[in-house]
Enzyme design. Structure first.
Site: not given
Length: 390
Positions: A122, A135, A142, A146, A149, A382
């Site tokens: 994205e 951004c 990832c 976390c 997220c 995100c």
């Protein structure tokens, strides 16, 4: 997988167990080599290896980084019989737009891109009076895990190449120049190029260090080597990879460092930001202070305010005390109202609690600004939109 999606999409990454960190990206086929993968002095060899004359590298660089064009018909200085082949080889399409969502009266455009292997990433363009910020993503998925997220919960698919990172910015600049992102507010013509880039999309950029630094160099080098942006308009976000922070400080590129802290105490941060099990709060803050000492660039502390989790007044006071213990004037705190993901138990703090948190920081002399949130009605957090698209 829906019937409308291509069959070459990667198998979804197994969701990591709570607290699991992934530093090594799964091996996948590399994306096609692209002009933007190389520094200016390396491009002649790249073009020569393609069977073309080396001087074509500078011509292509002018078209891509200065004129922002990739259509062979817009490159009349290239031999007509070879244009299409040369452009296809040196400037292959790396990102294919899949989904675009628009919010905030047309000022925010969030896009999902498909990479060559089907992975989804994205980017978000946010326009403000007189400037435009993008951004960008540095990894597909990832590995930092976390729990609040959406990207982290999906796991890490692969690292992005330098050119894949750069192309997000170039595509946005091209769209701005062509007025494809809609009109700015009356009386403001808006920028023709991207003015700010934040590495706050999908991925931990310092875990994909070589490609991310290569991308930064392409962004700041003057045309035709790069886009000629100011390093001060670029922000590198990290959850706190201490060796990466120190390495970044030594690059000689004064980008802004943004440390995603989210808790000032190790007990909570171990849960919210699993990298804290490697490098504790004080170690991350010490590295951030070293970054300021080396670059002279004030560090941003990113702090997502999560209802009844990390928004207590005493945590604001503890954060302020830790920052003040390392000196004055070196840091700015950005509390962020959490943009929750569907079905998550994590949600944004109440406004009154948010205000109290900010007041406690300011009362202890900490420069603090609640970050403007964008795209809450378009899967703005995100990773949300890519997950919904997959």
């Amino acid at each position: 997988m829906s019937a409308s999606q291509p069959q070459d999409l990667p198998t979804p990454t197994t969701r990591p167990v709570p607290g699991q960190l992934t530093f090594s990206a799964p091996r996948r086929g590399k994306p096609p080599a692209h002009l933007a993968d190389f520094a200016l002095d390396e491009r002649k060899a790249f073009v020569t290896e393609l069977g073309q004359q080396g001087f074509r590298a500078k011509q292509l660089s002018v078209h891509y980084f200065d004129r922002l064009v990739t259509d062979p018909e817009d490159m009349p200085d290239l031999p007509k019989a070879q244009r299409a082949e040369l452009v296809a080889q040196a400037l292959p399409q790396l990102l294919t737009p899949i989904t675009t969502r628009v919010a905030d009266g047309g000022a925010t455009h969030k896009k999902v891109w498909r990479l060559h292997d089907g992975a989804l990433v994205e980017s978000v363009v946010m326009r403000y009076p007189g400037r435009a910020t993008i951004c960008i993503s540095s990894q597909a998925g990832c590995g930092m895990n976390c729990p609040f997220c959406a990207t982290g919960q999906g796991g890490l698919q692969r690292n992005m190449s330098t050119a894949e990172i750069v192309e997000q910015v170039v595509s946005a600049a091209r769209a701005l120049r062509a007025s494809e992102l809609g009109p700015m507010p009356e009386g403001d013509q808006g920028p023709l190029r991207v003015s700010n880039v934040v590495f706050m999309g999908m991925g931990e950029a310092l875990a994909n260090y070589k490609a991310s630094i290569g991308a930064i160099r392409r962004l700041v080098e003057p045309a035709p080597a790069g886009l000629g942006m100011s390093a001060r308009g670029i922000t590198m976000s990290t959850v706190g990879l201490v060796p990466g922070i120190d390495k970044l400080a030594g690059e000689g590129i004064p980008v802004t460092l943004a440390l995603s802290l989210h808790a000032p105490d190790d007990e909570l941060r171990d849960e919210l930001v699993p990298i804290n099990t490697r490098w504790k709060v004080d170690e991350a803050l010490d590295a951030a202070r070293r970054y300021f000492d080396t670059t002279g660039r004030r560090v941003s502390i990113e702090y997502a305010l999560i209802k009844d989790i990390n928004d207590q007044a005493w945590r604001a006071e503890l954060l302020a005390d830790k920052l003040n213990a390392r000196g004055n004037g070196w840091v700015h705190v950005n509390p962020i109202p959490l943009n929750p993901t569907p079905g998550s138990r994590w949600t944004a703090s109440r406004k009154g609690v948010e205000q109290q948190f900010v007041e406690r920081l300011r009362g202890r002399g900490i420069s603090t600004t609640v970050r403007d949130t964008r795209g809450q009605d378009i899967d703005g957090a995100c990773g949300q939109l890519a997950a919904a698209t997959a």
